[in-house]
Write a protein that holds these residues in place. Sequence first.
Motif, short mmCIF file in Angstrom:
data_model
loop_
_atom_site.label_atom_id
_atom_site.label_comp_id
_atom_site.label_asym_id
_atom_site.label_seq_id
_atom_site.Cartn_x
_atom_site.Cartn_y
_atom_site.Cartn_z
N TYR A 50 39.71 94.92 27.69
CA TYR A 50 38.49 94.18 28.03
C TYR A 50 38.72 93.24 29.20
N TYR A 51 39.78 92.45 29.12
CA TYR A 51 40.07 91.50 30.19
C TYR A 51 40.27 92.22 31.51
N SER A 52 41.04 93.29 31.49
CA SER A 52 41.33 93.98 32.75
C SER A 52 40.08 94.60 33.34
N VAL A 53 39.36 95.39 32.50
CA VAL A 53 38.22 96.14 33.04
C VAL A 53 37.14 95.18 33.52
N VAL A 54 36.76 94.24 32.66
CA VAL A 54 35.67 93.33 33.04
C VAL A 54 36.12 92.39 34.16
N GLY A 55 37.37 91.94 34.11
CA GLY A 55 37.88 91.06 35.17
C GLY A 55 37.84 91.74 36.52
N LEU A 56 38.30 92.99 36.56
CA LEU A 56 38.30 93.70 37.84
C LEU A 56 36.89 93.95 38.33
N SER A 57 35.97 94.19 37.39
CA SER A 57 34.59 94.42 37.83
C SER A 57 34.01 93.15 38.43
N LYS A 58 34.43 91.99 37.94
CA LYS A 58 33.98 90.73 38.54
C LYS A 58 34.50 90.60 39.97
N LEU A 59 35.70 91.10 40.19
CA LEU A 59 36.23 91.04 41.55
C LEU A 59 35.65 92.13 42.41
N GLY A 60 34.77 92.95 41.82
CA GLY A 60 34.14 94.01 42.60
C GLY A 60 34.98 95.24 42.73
N ILE A 61 35.94 95.39 41.83
CA ILE A 61 36.83 96.56 41.94
C ILE A 61 36.61 97.45 40.72
N LEU A 62 36.54 98.73 40.98
CA LEU A 62 36.34 99.67 39.88
C LEU A 62 37.69 100.16 39.37
N VAL A 63 37.74 100.35 38.08
CA VAL A 63 39.00 100.84 37.50
C VAL A 63 39.25 102.25 37.98
N ALA A 64 40.52 102.58 38.19
CA ALA A 64 40.88 103.86 38.80
C ALA A 64 40.44 105.05 37.94
N ASP A 65 41.01 105.10 36.74
CA ASP A 65 40.68 106.28 35.92
C ASP A 65 39.74 105.86 34.81
N ALA A 66 38.44 105.95 35.09
CA ALA A 66 37.44 105.44 34.16
C ALA A 66 37.42 106.24 32.86
N ASP A 67 37.60 107.55 32.97
CA ASP A 67 37.51 108.40 31.77
C ASP A 67 38.62 108.09 30.79
N GLU A 68 39.82 107.95 31.34
CA GLU A 68 40.97 107.65 30.47
C GLU A 68 40.76 106.32 29.76
N THR A 69 40.27 105.34 30.55
CA THR A 69 40.02 104.01 29.97
C THR A 69 38.99 104.12 28.88
N CYS A 70 37.95 104.89 29.13
CA CYS A 70 36.87 105.04 28.15
C CYS A 70 37.42 105.64 26.86
N GLN A 71 38.27 106.66 27.00
CA GLN A 71 38.89 107.27 25.82
C GLN A 71 39.70 106.25 25.05
N PHE A 72 40.47 105.47 25.82
CA PHE A 72 41.31 104.43 25.19
C PHE A 72 40.46 103.48 24.38
N ILE A 73 39.35 103.06 24.98
CA ILE A 73 38.47 102.10 24.30
C ILE A 73 37.92 102.71 23.02
N LYS A 74 37.45 103.95 23.14
CA LYS A 74 36.83 104.59 21.96
C LYS A 74 37.84 104.78 20.85
N SER A 75 39.07 105.13 21.24
CA SER A 75 40.05 105.39 20.18
C SER A 75 40.54 104.09 19.54
N ASN A 76 40.53 102.99 20.28
CA ASN A 76 41.01 101.74 19.70
C ASN A 76 39.92 100.92 19.04
N LEU A 77 38.72 101.44 19.06
CA LEU A 77 37.61 100.67 18.52
C LEU A 77 37.67 100.65 17.00
N ASP A 78 37.45 99.45 16.45
CA ASP A 78 37.38 99.30 14.99
C ASP A 78 35.96 98.88 14.66
N PRO A 79 35.11 99.80 14.16
CA PRO A 79 33.69 99.46 14.00
C PRO A 79 33.40 98.41 12.94
#
Lengths: 626, 113
Positions: A50-79
Motif C-alpha cells: 500500500y505504502y509503495s503503490v500509493v506513495g509512488l502514485s502521489k509522486l506521479g510514478i506508475l508501478v512497473a509491473d501492475a499485474d504482478e502487484t495486483c496479483q500480490f494484493i489479491k492473494s494477500n488480502l484478508d477479507p
Amino acid sequence: MAHLCLFSLLVLSMVLKTQALTPTHHLTTTDVARLQAVLSQPFTDLKSAYYSVVGLSKLGILVADADETCQFIKSNLDPSSVESLFYAAEASQALSGCEIPVSNDTRDLLLATVSEDSTASQIHQSVSALSSLGLPLASQEVVSALKARISKEDNVLTIILALQTASRLSQQAELGDILEEIEDLAARLDDLSGVYLQFEEGLEATALFVSAAYALSDHVDMEPPLKEDQVIQLVNSIFSKKSWDSLSEAFSVASAAESLSNNRFHVPVIVSAQGPAAISHSQPFLRLQVTDVLCQPLSSASVLVESASTSTSKSAILSQAPFTLREEVFELNFMASQPASGYYQFSVAIAGDSRFVANHVELKVKVSTRVAINNMDLSVVDKDQSIGPKTTRVEYPTKAKASFMADSHQNFAMTFQLVDETTGVELTPHQTFVRLHNQKTGQEVVFVAEPDSKNLYKFELDTTERKTEFDSISGTYALYLMMGDATLENPILWNVADVVLKFLDEETPSTIQAKTLYTPKPEIQHLFREPEKKPPTVVSNAFTALVLSPFLLLLILWFKLGANISNFTLSPCTILFHIGHAAMLGLMYVYWTHLNMFQTMKYLAIIGSLTFLAGNRMLAQKAVKS
Amino acid sequence: MSNSVISVISRFLEEYASSTPNKLKVIDAYLLYIMMTGALQFLYCLLVGTFPFNSFLSGFISCVGSFILAVCLRIQINPQNKGEFLSISPERAFADFQFAHTVLHLVVINFIG
C-alpha cells in the motif's frame, strides 16, 4: 486618531511584507529520486505494498509491473480484516485495471465498522475502503461517528484521520465542524525559532496533517486557515529530513509534497539559482530554477526582477526586468546592464498564479570581472632627492630586465593602477600585496600596497626603516605583486623585478635559525626542600642534661626544707589516687609516642574520672582530719 | 646606692626565711625549679636556633603554664589570704591545680611533636 491608526497599520503591513519567509529547506531532484527509491523497494506484505503503490502514485510514478502487484494484493488480502481491506482497496485504486472482488459480507463488515465505538483509524480505513471500492456509504452517520470520536480522543492523529476521512465523504454532508478542526489543530503546532512548524508527535504527523488539511479544503472548496508564513514553516519542517526511517514516513512526505504542489489554494514556490549566482563576461546570464515542492518546474510562472541594487548603495541598477524561459530555466542577461563588479541584492517576484506562496525572493548575485594592471612604474628615489628618480615602466606579465639597487640612501618606489579589463573603471581589490623573496635564504617579507584618493596604488620601501623585517640581510630579492578578490576572475602573481637591497650594520647571524618556538625547552630540576640544619648531637645532649638538672636542685631544696611524706595514709582512695595520677602521666608519655588525640581522650576520660573520684575522697578525708 | 639595695635584699631574705610557712617554701622551691628549666630552654633556643620550633614552644609554654598554676596554688593556700578565698579550701585549690595541669600537659604533649 483614525489617521494615526491607519498610518501605523500601513507601516506595520510594509514591515511585515518586507519580512516574508522563503523556504530554507526543500527537496532537490536527488532527494526526490531518493524518496522514489525508498518507495520502490520490493514489498513484503500488504501494508508495505500500500505504502509503495500509493506513495509512488502521489509522486506521479506508475508501478512497473501492475499485474504482478495486483496479483500480490489479491492473494494477500484478508477479507475479514478492515485494515487489510483498506490497504488492498487503496492500492488497487492506484493501479489501473485492478479490481478487488467484493462480497456482501465484506460490505457489511465495513459498514458495521462505521460507528462511535470503533477507533478513528478503523473508521478512516473502512470509509476509505468503501469509497475506493465504489460502495455506498451514509456520510451523515460517518460525520456523527467522527465527531463523537474526536470528543472522546482529542489527540493529533485522531483529528488528522478524521480530516482524511471527511475528504472522502459526499459534499452534501455537514463537514463544517470537522473543517473547524483544521484551525484548532494548526494552533497546536510548535513554532521553532520562526523557521519550523511541526507537531511534537513528529515529522510523520506534520506531513499527514498537511495532506489531510489540503485534501479536505479542496473537497469543500474552502481555503484552509493557514497563513503564508505558516505554510512555508511547514515546508521547512517536512522537507528538512532527507532520508526517512520507515516506509510510512516516506509515504507521509510524498503525500504532503503532492498536496502542496497540487491543491487549489497554496502552492509554495522554490526558487534556486542554477549553479553559483555569479555573473561575468564569459557567463552573462543569471539562471534561476523555479519549481514547486516536488521539483517540478512551474512553466506557467512569469519571473520578474523587481529591483537589483548594490549592497552599499540603494540605487537600483535594474527595475522590473523580466526573465525569459528557456528549457524550463528562467534566465536574464544581467551583463547587458553593464554592472560594475561586486555584489548585488536582487529582489525577484514570481507571478502567474494566485496560489503561489513565498513568491518574493531575495538573492545575492556576484558580478566578477577581470583586472588589468596599468602604468606599473618602478623607481629608485634618493632620500635627499638630489638626484631625480629613474622610472622604469614594466608591462604585465613581463619582468623588468635590469635589477634595481637600493641601499640606505635610497628608497625603492612602485606605483600602478588597477582597472577593469573591459570597462576601464578603477578597481580596489581586497588583497594587494608586495612580496620580497630572498632566493638564497628563503626568507620572504610581505607588505601591503595602499591606494591613494585617486585610486593609484603606491608602494615605498625605505631600507633603513624596514630593516628589522628583513633581519638586515642584504642580497637580491625577487619582487612579486600578489592580487586577489572574490569578484576577480584572474588573481595575479607577477614577478615584477629583482631588487638588490643593501643594509648597513649587518649584524645578521650566519645562518637563519628557525624560530625556536617549538623545540624542547631546558629541563627543570625539582629541588626538594632541604632539611633544616640540625645542631650536632653533642650540643643537644649537653643541653638536655642541663635542662633536666634543675630537678636535682628541687629535690635538694625540698630535702633541706624538710618536705616529707610522713603523712601518707595507706587508705585505698589515696593509693588509687596516686596510681591514677601516675597512670595519667604514663598516658601522656604513651600519647607522645603512639597514640593520637582521640584515643588519648578516651583513656584520659576513664583514668581521669577514677583519679578524680579517688582524689576527691582523699582530700575530703584530709580536710576532715585537719 | 648599692648598699641600700643589698640591705633591702638581705632584710627581705631574713623576713622570708622566718615568716613564711613551710608549705609555701616548698611551693617556692618548685617555682624556682620551673623558672630555671624555662630559662635554660630559652637559652638553648638563643644559642643554637629555633629548630624544631614547635618543640621549643611546647616546652616553654609548659614551664610558663606550670609556673602560673603553681603561683595560683600558692596564693590560694596562703593562710594570710584566707579572707579572699572563703569558699575555696586548700584541698580544693590543690584539686584545681591537678586538673589544670592535666589539661596543660595534654596540650603540651600534643604540640611537642
